[in-house]
Design a protein around this motif. Sequence first.
Motif, PDB file in Angstrom:
ATOM      1  N   LEU A  65       0.871  -1.279  -0.079  1.00  0.00           N
ATOM      2  CA  LEU A  65       0.013   0.044  -0.284  1.00  0.00           C
ATOM      3  C   LEU A  65       0.882   1.157   0.032  1.00  0.00           C
ATOM      4  CD1 LEU A  65      -2.808  -1.205   2.388  1.00  0.00           C
ATOM      5  CD2 LEU A  65      -2.816  -0.855  -0.042  1.00  0.00           C
ATOM      6  N   ALA A  66       1.784   1.094   0.823  1.00  0.00           N
ATOM      7  CA  ALA A  66       2.830   2.434   0.948  1.00  0.00           C
ATOM      8  C   ALA A  66       3.493   2.622  -0.646  1.00  0.00           C
ATOM      9  CB  ALA A  66       3.764   2.219   1.921  1.00  0.00           C
ATOM     10  N   TRP A  67       3.847   1.586  -1.146  1.00  0.00           N
ATOM     11  CA  TRP A  67       4.499   1.666  -2.713  1.00  0.00           C
ATOM     12  C   TRP A  67       3.600   2.278  -3.438  1.00  0.00           C
ATOM     13  CZ3 TRP A  67       3.637  -0.471  -7.212  1.00  0.00           C
ATOM     14  CH2 TRP A  67       4.628  -0.533  -8.477  1.00  0.00           C
ATOM     15  N   ILE A  68       2.146   1.499  -3.383  1.00  0.00           N
ATOM     16  CA  ILE A  68       1.179   2.054  -4.389  1.00  0.00           C
ATOM     17  C   ILE A  68       0.925   3.443  -4.070  1.00  0.00           C
ATOM     18  CG2 ILE A  68      -1.119   2.032  -5.009  1.00  0.00           C
ATOM     19  CD1 ILE A  68      -1.001  -1.035  -4.378  1.00  0.00           C
ATOM     20  N   GLY A  69       0.841   4.038  -2.815  1.00  0.00           N
ATOM     21  CA  GLY A  69       0.678   5.348  -2.441  1.00  0.00           C
ATOM     22  C   GLY A  69       1.471   6.189  -2.882  1.00  0.00           C
ATOM     23  N   TYR A  70       3.062   5.685  -2.767  1.00  0.00           N
ATOM     24  CA  TYR A  70       4.090   6.658  -3.123  1.00  0.00           C
ATOM     25  C   TYR A  70       3.940   7.066  -4.461  1.00  0.00           C
ATOM     26  CZ  TYR A  70       8.659   8.359  -3.911  1.00  0.00           C
ATOM     27  OH  TYR A  70       9.788   8.909  -4.570  1.00  0.00           O
ATOM     28  N   HIS A  71       3.864   5.944  -5.267  1.00  0.00           N
ATOM     29  CA  HIS A  71       3.752   6.145  -6.923  1.00  0.00           C
ATOM     30  C   HIS A  71       2.511   6.915  -7.145  1.00  0.00           C
ATOM     31  CE1 HIS A  71       7.279   3.830  -8.056  1.00  0.00           C
ATOM     32  NE2 HIS A  71       7.091   3.123  -7.105  1.00  0.00           N
ATOM     33  N   GLY A 104     -15.989  25.601   1.896  1.00  0.00           N
ATOM     34  CA  GLY A 104     -15.821  24.327   1.627  1.00  0.00           C
ATOM     35  C   GLY A 104     -14.504  23.690   2.170  1.00  0.00           C
ATOM     36  N   GLY A 105     -13.345  24.584   2.077  1.00  0.00           N
ATOM     37  CA  GLY A 105     -12.123  24.153   2.602  1.00  0.00           C
ATOM     38  C   GLY A 105     -11.363  23.261   1.872  1.00  0.00           C
ATOM     39  N   LEU A 106     -10.598  22.316   2.396  1.00  0.00           N
ATOM     40  CA  LEU A 106      -9.673  21.358   1.614  1.00  0.00           C
ATOM     41  C   LEU A 106     -10.652  20.543   0.561  1.00  0.00           C
ATOM     42  CD1 LEU A 106      -6.780  20.397   1.138  1.00  0.00           C
ATOM     43  CD2 LEU A 106      -7.456  18.794   3.184  1.00  0.00           C
ATOM     44  N   GLN A 107     -11.710  19.923   1.364  1.00  0.00           N
ATOM     45  CA  GLN A 107     -12.581  19.175   0.521  1.00  0.00           C
ATOM     46  C   GLN A 107     -13.112  19.610  -0.510  1.00  0.00           C
ATOM     47  OE1 GLN A 107     -12.857  15.797   1.766  1.00  0.00           O
ATOM     48  NE2 GLN A 107     -13.643  15.327  -0.240  1.00  0.00           N
ATOM     49  N   ALA A 108     -13.392  21.002  -0.778  1.00  0.00           N
ATOM     50  CA  ALA A 108     -13.775  21.641  -1.839  1.00  0.00           C
ATOM     51  C   ALA A 108     -12.949  21.799  -3.046  1.00  0.00           C
ATOM     52  CB  ALA A 108     -14.450  23.053  -1.385  1.00  0.00           C
ATOM     53  N   VAL A 109     -11.502  21.979  -2.435  1.00  0.00           N
ATOM     54  CA  VAL A 109     -10.556  22.146  -3.622  1.00  0.00           C
ATOM     55  C   VAL A 109     -10.250  20.739  -4.335  1.00  0.00           C
ATOM     56  CG1 VAL A 109      -7.800  22.491  -3.416  1.00  0.00           C
ATOM     57  CG2 VAL A 109      -9.267  24.122  -2.362  1.00  0.00           C
ATOM     58  N   ALA A 110     -10.372  19.734  -3.195  1.00  0.00           N
ATOM     59  CA  ALA A 110     -10.194  18.427  -3.854  1.00  0.00           C
ATOM     60  C   ALA A 110     -11.364  18.041  -4.855  1.00  0.00           C
ATOM     61  CB  ALA A 110     -10.064  17.420  -2.678  1.00  0.00           C
ATOM     62  N   ALA A 111     -12.416  18.515  -4.591  1.00  0.00           N
ATOM     63  CA  ALA A 111     -13.582  18.159  -5.696  1.00  0.00           C
ATOM     64  C   ALA A 111     -13.343  18.829  -6.902  1.00  0.00           C
ATOM     65  CB  ALA A 111     -15.099  18.523  -5.036  1.00  0.00           C
ATOM     66  N   VAL A 145      -6.331  15.626 -10.401  1.00  0.00           N
ATOM     67  CA  VAL A 145      -5.814  14.638  -9.759  1.00  0.00           C
ATOM     68  C   VAL A 145      -6.919  13.337  -9.904  1.00  0.00           C
ATOM     69  CG1 VAL A 145      -4.939  16.191  -7.912  1.00  0.00           C
ATOM     70  CG2 VAL A 145      -7.413  15.278  -7.647  1.00  0.00           C
ATOM     71  N   ARG A 146      -6.330  11.984  -9.449  1.00  0.00           N
ATOM     72  CA  ARG A 146      -7.437  10.940  -9.725  1.00  0.00           C
ATOM     73  C   ARG A 146      -8.516  10.779  -8.864  1.00  0.00           C
ATOM     74  NH1 ARG A 146      -2.017   9.233 -10.388  1.00  0.00           N
ATOM     75  NH2 ARG A 146      -1.514   8.290 -12.279  1.00  0.00           N
ATOM     76  N   GLY A 147      -8.406  11.472  -7.505  1.00  0.00           N
ATOM     77  CA  GLY A 147      -9.677  11.568  -6.595  1.00  0.00           C
ATOM     78  C   GLY A 147      -9.470  12.269  -5.431  1.00  0.00           C
ATOM     79  N   GLU A 148     -10.568  12.669  -5.168  1.00  0.00           N
ATOM     80  CA  GLU A 148     -10.525  13.693  -3.750  1.00  0.00           C
ATOM     81  C   GLU A 148      -9.671  13.148  -2.737  1.00  0.00           C
ATOM     82  OE1 GLU A 148     -14.394  14.953  -2.910  1.00  0.00           O
ATOM     83  OE2 GLU A 148     -15.103  14.601  -4.857  1.00  0.00           O
ATOM     84  N   ILE A 149      -9.812  11.748  -2.532  1.00  0.00           N
ATOM     85  CA  ILE A 149      -9.328  11.195  -1.240  1.00  0.00           C
ATOM     86  C   ILE A 149      -7.689  11.150  -1.414  1.00  0.00           C
ATOM     87  CG2 ILE A 149      -8.639   8.789   0.013  1.00  0.00           C
ATOM     88  CD1 ILE A 149     -11.702   8.132  -0.648  1.00  0.00           C
ATOM     89  N   ASP A 150      -7.335  10.942  -2.808  1.00  0.00           N
ATOM     90  CA  ASP A 150      -5.708  11.079  -2.836  1.00  0.00           C
ATOM     91  C   ASP A 150      -5.277  12.449  -2.538  1.00  0.00           C
ATOM     92  OD1 ASP A 150      -5.950   8.605  -3.927  1.00  0.00           O
ATOM     93  OD2 ASP A 150      -5.305   8.919  -5.846  1.00  0.00           O
ATOM     94  N   PHE A 151      -5.888  13.400  -3.039  1.00  0.00           N
ATOM     95  CA  PHE A 151      -5.460  14.741  -2.864  1.00  0.00           C
ATOM     96  C   PHE A 151      -5.373  15.046  -1.356  1.00  0.00           C
ATOM     97  CE2 PHE A 151      -6.520  19.374  -2.253  1.00  0.00           C
ATOM     98  CZ  PHE A 151      -5.303  19.839  -2.617  1.00  0.00           C
ATOM     99  N   VAL A 152      -6.581  14.823  -0.664  1.00  0.00           N
ATOM    100  CA  VAL A 152      -6.736  15.050   0.617  1.00  0.00           C
ATOM    101  C   VAL A 152      -5.581  14.479   1.622  1.00  0.00           C
ATOM    102  CG1 VAL A 152      -8.266  15.089   2.866  1.00  0.00           C
ATOM    103  CG2 VAL A 152      -9.081  15.798   0.553  1.00  0.00           C
ATOM    104  N   ALA A 153      -5.358  13.264   1.135  1.00  0.00           N
ATOM    105  CA  ALA A 153      -4.550  12.349   1.941  1.00  0.00           C
ATOM    106  C   ALA A 153      -3.055  13.028   1.713  1.00  0.00           C
ATOM    107  CB  ALA A 153      -4.330  10.866   1.715  1.00  0.00           C
ATOM    108  N   ALA A 154      -2.780  13.441   0.394  1.00  0.00           N
ATOM    109  CA  ALA A 154      -1.359  13.862   0.352  1.00  0.00           C
ATOM    110  C   ALA A 154      -1.319  15.096   1.032  1.00  0.00           C
ATOM    111  CB  ALA A 154      -1.229  14.207  -1.337  1.00  0.00           C
ATOM    112  N   VAL A 155      -2.163  16.063   1.192  1.00  0.00           N
ATOM    113  CA  VAL A 155      -2.173  17.463   1.852  1.00  0.00           C
ATOM    114  C   VAL A 155      -1.959  16.867   3.315  1.00  0.00           C
ATOM    115  CG1 VAL A 155      -3.201  19.517   2.617  1.00  0.00           C
ATOM    116  CG2 VAL A 155      -3.454  18.641   0.177  1.00  0.00           C
ATOM    117  N   ARG A 156      -2.739  16.041   4.048  1.00  0.00           N
ATOM    118  CA  ARG A 156      -2.683  15.826   5.353  1.00  0.00           C
ATOM    119  C   ARG A 156      -1.346  15.277   5.811  1.00  0.00           C
ATOM    120  NH1 ARG A 156      -6.160  19.293   7.021  1.00  0.00           N
ATOM    121  NH2 ARG A 156      -8.398  18.815   6.732  1.00  0.00           N
ATOM    122  N   LEU A 157      -0.761  14.220   4.985  1.00  0.00           N
ATOM    123  CA  LEU A 157       0.182  13.471   5.245  1.00  0.00           C
ATOM    124  C   LEU A 157       1.603  14.213   5.100  1.00  0.00           C
ATOM    125  CD1 LEU A 157      -0.692   9.963   3.593  1.00  0.00           C
ATOM    126  CD2 LEU A 157      -0.572  10.660   6.242  1.00  0.00           C
TER     127      LEU A 157
END
Length: 342
Positions: free
Chosen positions: A34-40, A62-69, A77-89
């Motif tokens: 999962l880490a390998w997939i997430g990194y790539h 809307g904050g971060l979620q609105a930007v992701a959408a 980006v491929r999806g909202e979850i990807d972007f939010v996770a990248a910002v948070r992490l």
Amino acid sequence: MTAKVPNPVPPTHPSLGRRLLWAAALVILVSAALAWIGYHRYVDPGPLAQDATVVVGRDGGGGLQAVAATLAQAGVVRGEIDFVAAVRLTEAGQPPIKAGEYAFPAHVSLRDVVALLRSGKTVVHRFTAPEGLTSAQIVALLNAEPALSGEITERPAEGSLLPATYNFSLGDSRAQMVERMAAEMRRAVAKIWAGRAAGLSLKSPEEMVTLASLVEKETGVPAERPHIAAVFYNRLRLGMRLQSDPTVIYILTNGAGPLGRPLTHADLAVESPYNTYAVTGLPAGPIANPGREALRAVANPLDSGDLYFVADGSGGHAFAATLDAHNRNVAKWRDLREKAQR
């Protein structure tokens, strides 16, 4: 006496330990995968097929979620979850993402998307006000610029705006642009006035701007500006009227733009403190917004004894020190004009 036999310790089942080891190894392998997939997904080229400009977070809701959408909908980006996770992490010690209009290159990675939004390097727009426009014309250009916002409630004073190219961001206000242009004009006038030649008849920076506006409107040939300035200085020194056609056009149009027809004798007699055919000296104020070069020409005019100029048929002017020479130049100009009209 019968000896006591201790209770035997139950043997450890060998298969249970192996199962625990396999489970732990599986968890490690899955986590690593999962880490390998997430990194790539973070560093590999993204899904954007071609360069795109996207406005994110301008409304502030809307904050971060609105930007992701917004980014996901635009295909950045491929999806909202990807972007939010990248910002948070990756947010530890990093600036927050900033709203604005951003230019994303094709296949931009998620990592670069986040970095760009944190940098605040939004799209740069440019507004150009050409030399010699009136304040009314500059306001019309500002109102026609769709990337600016707000209204200009008052017409700026004539000669108060510096013609130039100005950078701005989407949503900047038109009123702020006027303030910037006025501030740049004040700085330019102060600097050029301080470096003016000795012995000029001008009494103030305001008079310099007024005379520069006449020079700006009289010629489209930059090299002629100091020469035309010299003609005006010579006429002022001798008490001659400046007789500048653009001052009359300014009166008739109220600074709205070109007259659209030749001036008549009746036009030249119109009563106004701006009419340099009717008043001696400078007009009551500027008739346009002069650029830096026209201001410099007035501050450092050519050393010339000429008193007259007329169009020469090539886009420039023919200059003369005497009325007889000027009349000959006028006759040549009329002959050229008549030939062109045949």
